[in-house]
Write a protein that holds these residues in place. Sequence first.
Motif, PDB file in Angstrom:
ATOM      1  N   LEU A   1       0.813  -1.216   0.000  1.00  0.00           N
ATOM      2  CA  LEU A   1       0.000   0.000   0.000  1.00  0.00           C
ATOM      3  C   LEU A   1       0.849   1.271   0.000  1.00  0.00           C
ATOM      4  CD1 LEU A   1      -2.772  -1.052   2.538  1.00  0.00           C
ATOM      5  CD2 LEU A   1      -2.942  -0.922   0.054  1.00  0.00           C
ATOM      6  N   GLY A   2       2.107   1.148   0.323  1.00  0.00           N
ATOM      7  CA  GLY A   2       2.986   2.322   0.326  1.00  0.00           C
ATOM      8  C   GLY A   2       2.833   3.190   1.562  1.00  0.00           C
ATOM      9  N   VAL A   3       2.524   2.592   2.701  1.00  0.00           N
ATOM     10  CA  VAL A   3       2.391   3.328   3.967  1.00  0.00           C
ATOM     11  C   VAL A   3       3.346   2.717   4.989  1.00  0.00           C
ATOM     12  CG1 VAL A   3       0.005   4.045   3.594  1.00  0.00           C
ATOM     13  CG2 VAL A   3       0.455   1.888   4.710  1.00  0.00           C
ATOM     14  N   SER A   4       3.655   3.497   6.005  1.00  0.00           N
ATOM     15  CA  SER A   4       4.558   2.979   7.040  1.00  0.00           C
ATOM     16  C   SER A   4       3.804   2.009   7.941  1.00  0.00           C
ATOM     17  CB  SER A   4       5.114   4.142   7.857  1.00  0.00           C
ATOM     18  OG  SER A   4       4.075   4.782   8.554  1.00  0.00           O
ATOM     19  N   ARG A   5       4.575   1.246   8.706  1.00  0.00           N
ATOM     20  CA  ARG A   5       3.982   0.251   9.596  1.00  0.00           C
ATOM     21  C   ARG A   5       3.143   0.876  10.705  1.00  0.00           C
ATOM     22  NH1 ARG A   5       4.669  -4.825   9.187  1.00  0.00           N
ATOM     23  NH2 ARG A   5       6.394  -5.752   8.116  1.00  0.00           N
ATOM     24  N   ASN A   6       3.473   2.074  11.103  1.00  0.00           N
ATOM     25  CA  ASN A   6       2.715   2.710  12.186  1.00  0.00           C
ATOM     26  C   ASN A   6       1.713   3.730  11.644  1.00  0.00           C
ATOM     27  OD1 ASN A   6       4.533   4.562  11.357  1.00  0.00           O
ATOM     28  ND2 ASN A   6       5.545   4.864  13.340  1.00  0.00           N
ATOM     29  N   ALA A   7       1.210   3.547  10.369  1.00  0.00           N
ATOM     30  CA  ALA A   7       0.219   4.455   9.765  1.00  0.00           C
ATOM     31  C   ALA A   7      -1.132   4.256  10.436  1.00  0.00           C
ATOM     32  CB  ALA A   7       0.104   4.176   8.275  1.00  0.00           C
ATOM     33  N   SER A   8      -1.922   5.335  10.436  1.00  0.00           N
ATOM     34  CA  SER A   8      -3.254   5.262  11.054  1.00  0.00           C
ATOM     35  C   SER A   8      -4.218   4.477  10.144  1.00  0.00           C
ATOM     36  CB  SER A   8      -3.789   6.672  11.310  1.00  0.00           C
ATOM     37  OG  SER A   8      -4.089   7.293  10.079  1.00  0.00           O
ATOM     38  N   LYS A   9      -5.369   4.186  10.742  1.00  0.00           N
ATOM     39  CA  LYS A   9      -6.384   3.434  10.021  1.00  0.00           C
ATOM     40  C   LYS A   9      -6.872   4.213   8.794  1.00  0.00           C
ATOM     41  CE  LYS A   9     -10.741   1.046  10.856  1.00  0.00           C
ATOM     42  NZ  LYS A   9     -11.789   0.760  11.813  1.00  0.00           N
TER      43      LYS A   9
ATOM     44  N   ARG B   1      -7.211   5.070   2.851  1.00  0.00           N
ATOM     45  CA  ARG B   1      -6.991   5.895   1.653  1.00  0.00           C
ATOM     46  C   ARG B   1      -6.014   5.219   0.696  1.00  0.00           C
ATOM     47  NH1 ARG B   1      -5.078  10.518   4.430  1.00  0.00           N
ATOM     48  NH2 ARG B   1      -6.517  10.458   6.130  1.00  0.00           N
ATOM     49  N   ALA B   2      -4.959   4.657   1.231  1.00  0.00           N
ATOM     50  CA  ALA B   2      -3.962   3.985   0.390  1.00  0.00           C
ATOM     51  C   ALA B   2      -4.585   2.753  -0.288  1.00  0.00           C
ATOM     52  CB  ALA B   2      -2.768   3.579   1.233  1.00  0.00           C
ATOM     53  N   PHE B   3      -5.408   2.024   0.432  1.00  0.00           N
ATOM     54  CA  PHE B   3      -6.055   0.845  -0.135  1.00  0.00           C
ATOM     55  C   PHE B   3      -6.975   1.247  -1.295  1.00  0.00           C
ATOM     56  CE2 PHE B   3      -9.501  -2.230  -0.415  1.00  0.00           C
ATOM     57  CZ  PHE B   3      -8.772  -3.396  -0.629  1.00  0.00           C
ATOM     58  N   ARG B   4      -7.773   2.319  -1.089  1.00  0.00           N
ATOM     59  CA  ARG B   4      -8.661   2.778  -2.164  1.00  0.00           C
ATOM     60  C   ARG B   4      -7.856   3.212  -3.392  1.00  0.00           C
ATOM     61  NH1 ARG B   4     -11.220   5.985   1.877  1.00  0.00           N
ATOM     62  NH2 ARG B   4     -12.783   4.705   2.917  1.00  0.00           N
ATOM     63  N   ARG B   5      -6.768   3.933  -3.160  1.00  0.00           N
ATOM     64  CA  ARG B   5      -5.934   4.403  -4.265  1.00  0.00           C
ATOM     65  C   ARG B   5      -5.366   3.220  -5.069  1.00  0.00           C
ATOM     66  NH1 ARG B   5      -1.971   6.743  -1.478  1.00  0.00           N
ATOM     67  NH2 ARG B   5      -0.631   4.944  -1.772  1.00  0.00           N
ATOM     68  N   VAL B   6      -4.859   2.222  -4.342  1.00  0.00           N
ATOM     69  CA  VAL B   6      -4.280   1.061  -5.021  1.00  0.00           C
ATOM     70  C   VAL B   6      -5.374   0.242  -5.725  1.00  0.00           C
ATOM     71  CG1 VAL B   6      -3.105  -1.141  -4.639  1.00  0.00           C
ATOM     72  CG2 VAL B   6      -2.277   0.921  -3.530  1.00  0.00           C
ATOM     73  N   SER B   7      -6.533   0.061  -5.071  1.00  0.00           N
ATOM     74  CA  SER B   7      -7.600  -0.739  -5.680  1.00  0.00           C
ATOM     75  C   SER B   7      -8.130  -0.081  -6.948  1.00  0.00           C
ATOM     76  CB  SER B   7      -8.725  -1.003  -4.682  1.00  0.00           C
ATOM     77  OG  SER B   7      -9.377   0.205  -4.350  1.00  0.00           O
ATOM     78  N   VAL B   8      -8.250   1.249  -6.961  1.00  0.00           N
ATOM     79  CA  VAL B   8      -8.692   1.945  -8.169  1.00  0.00           C
ATOM     80  C   VAL B   8      -7.683   1.702  -9.288  1.00  0.00           C
ATOM     81  CG1 VAL B   8      -9.019   4.221  -9.203  1.00  0.00           C
ATOM     82  CG2 VAL B   8     -10.098   3.683  -7.030  1.00  0.00           C
ATOM     83  N   ASN B   9      -6.408   1.785  -8.976  1.00  0.00           N
ATOM     84  CA  ASN B   9      -5.375   1.543  -9.994  1.00  0.00           C
ATOM     85  C   ASN B   9      -5.419   0.104 -10.499  1.00  0.00           C
ATOM     86  OD1 ASN B   9      -4.436   4.124  -9.906  1.00  0.00           O
ATOM     87  ND2 ASN B   9      -2.811   3.702  -8.422  1.00  0.00           N
ATOM     88  N   VAL B  10      -5.629  -0.842  -9.610  1.00  0.00           N
ATOM     89  CA  VAL B  10      -5.674  -2.248 -10.007  1.00  0.00           C
ATOM     90  C   VAL B  10      -6.871  -2.504 -10.909  1.00  0.00           C
ATOM     91  CG1 VAL B  10      -6.018  -4.593  -9.157  1.00  0.00           C
ATOM     92  CG2 VAL B  10      -4.363  -3.097  -8.041  1.00  0.00           C
ATOM     93  N   LYS B  11      -8.042  -1.960 -10.543  1.00  0.00           N
ATOM     94  CA  LYS B  11      -9.231  -2.132 -11.381  1.00  0.00           C
ATOM     95  C   LYS B  11      -9.009  -1.513 -12.755  1.00  0.00           C
ATOM     96  CE  LYS B  11     -12.614  -2.333  -7.680  1.00  0.00           C
ATOM     97  NZ  LYS B  11     -13.687  -1.615  -6.997  1.00  0.00           N
ATOM     98  N   PHE B  12      -8.427  -0.310 -12.776  1.00  0.00           N
ATOM     99  CA  PHE B  12      -8.175   0.348 -14.055  1.00  0.00           C
ATOM    100  C   PHE B  12      -7.205  -0.481 -14.906  1.00  0.00           C
ATOM    101  CE2 PHE B  12      -5.427   3.139 -16.579  1.00  0.00           C
ATOM    102  CZ  PHE B  12      -6.365   3.665 -17.445  1.00  0.00           C
ATOM    103  N   LEU B  13      -6.153  -0.984 -14.292  1.00  0.00           N
ATOM    104  CA  LEU B  13      -5.171  -1.773 -15.029  1.00  0.00           C
ATOM    105  C   LEU B  13      -5.767  -3.093 -15.540  1.00  0.00           C
ATOM    106  CD1 LEU B  13      -1.955  -1.204 -12.889  1.00  0.00           C
ATOM    107  CD2 LEU B  13      -2.502  -0.237 -15.137  1.00  0.00           C
ATOM    108  N   SER B  14      -6.639  -3.730 -14.727  1.00  0.00           N
ATOM    109  CA  SER B  14      -7.243  -4.979 -15.188  1.00  0.00           C
ATOM    110  C   SER B  14      -8.186  -4.724 -16.363  1.00  0.00           C
ATOM    111  CB  SER B  14      -7.969  -5.693 -14.057  1.00  0.00           C
ATOM    112  OG  SER B  14      -9.100  -4.958 -13.663  1.00  0.00           O
TER     113      SER B  14
END
Length: 145
Positions: free
Chosen positions: A108-116, A121-134
């Motif tokens: 996800l590109g976040v540090s280990r001590n990142a907040s929920k 936000r990082a998960f949504r950003r990555v999932s949108v990119n994955v859906k677009f790429l698929s």
Amino acid sequence: YRSKQQILRELSGEEGRQQEEQSYDWYKQWEEWARQQWEQAQREAYREQQKWQQQYQQQQYQHYQQDNRSDEYSHQKSQRRTQQTKHQQSEKEEFIWDFDPNDPHSVLGVSRNASKDEVSRAFRRVSVNVKFLSKLKRFSNSLLI
């Protein structure tokens, strides 16, 4: 008035034999005609059967040729797919990930001590990119086929 000879012929049976022979000749003629008609019908049926078999064989041969063409096309198509997958595999082998696929925070590109919230936000950003790429990959594959 009948003549004496006619009466003698009738009594001897000659008159009856002549009439029988005449009626039997008619029957023989009819029998010959019926046999000729039957033979002609048999010849016509045989010709029709030969014609049908020839048409059927031509249809089968045409289907066989079409199947061979479609088999060749399928074979070419499968060869293209094989080449595409080999190309994709070689691309995958050459590509080096900039994250550890076993570490979800790294993916996800976040540090280990990142907040929920940051993780969400990082998960949504990555999932949108994955859906677009698929979707992009499916679209590009449909263009190649």
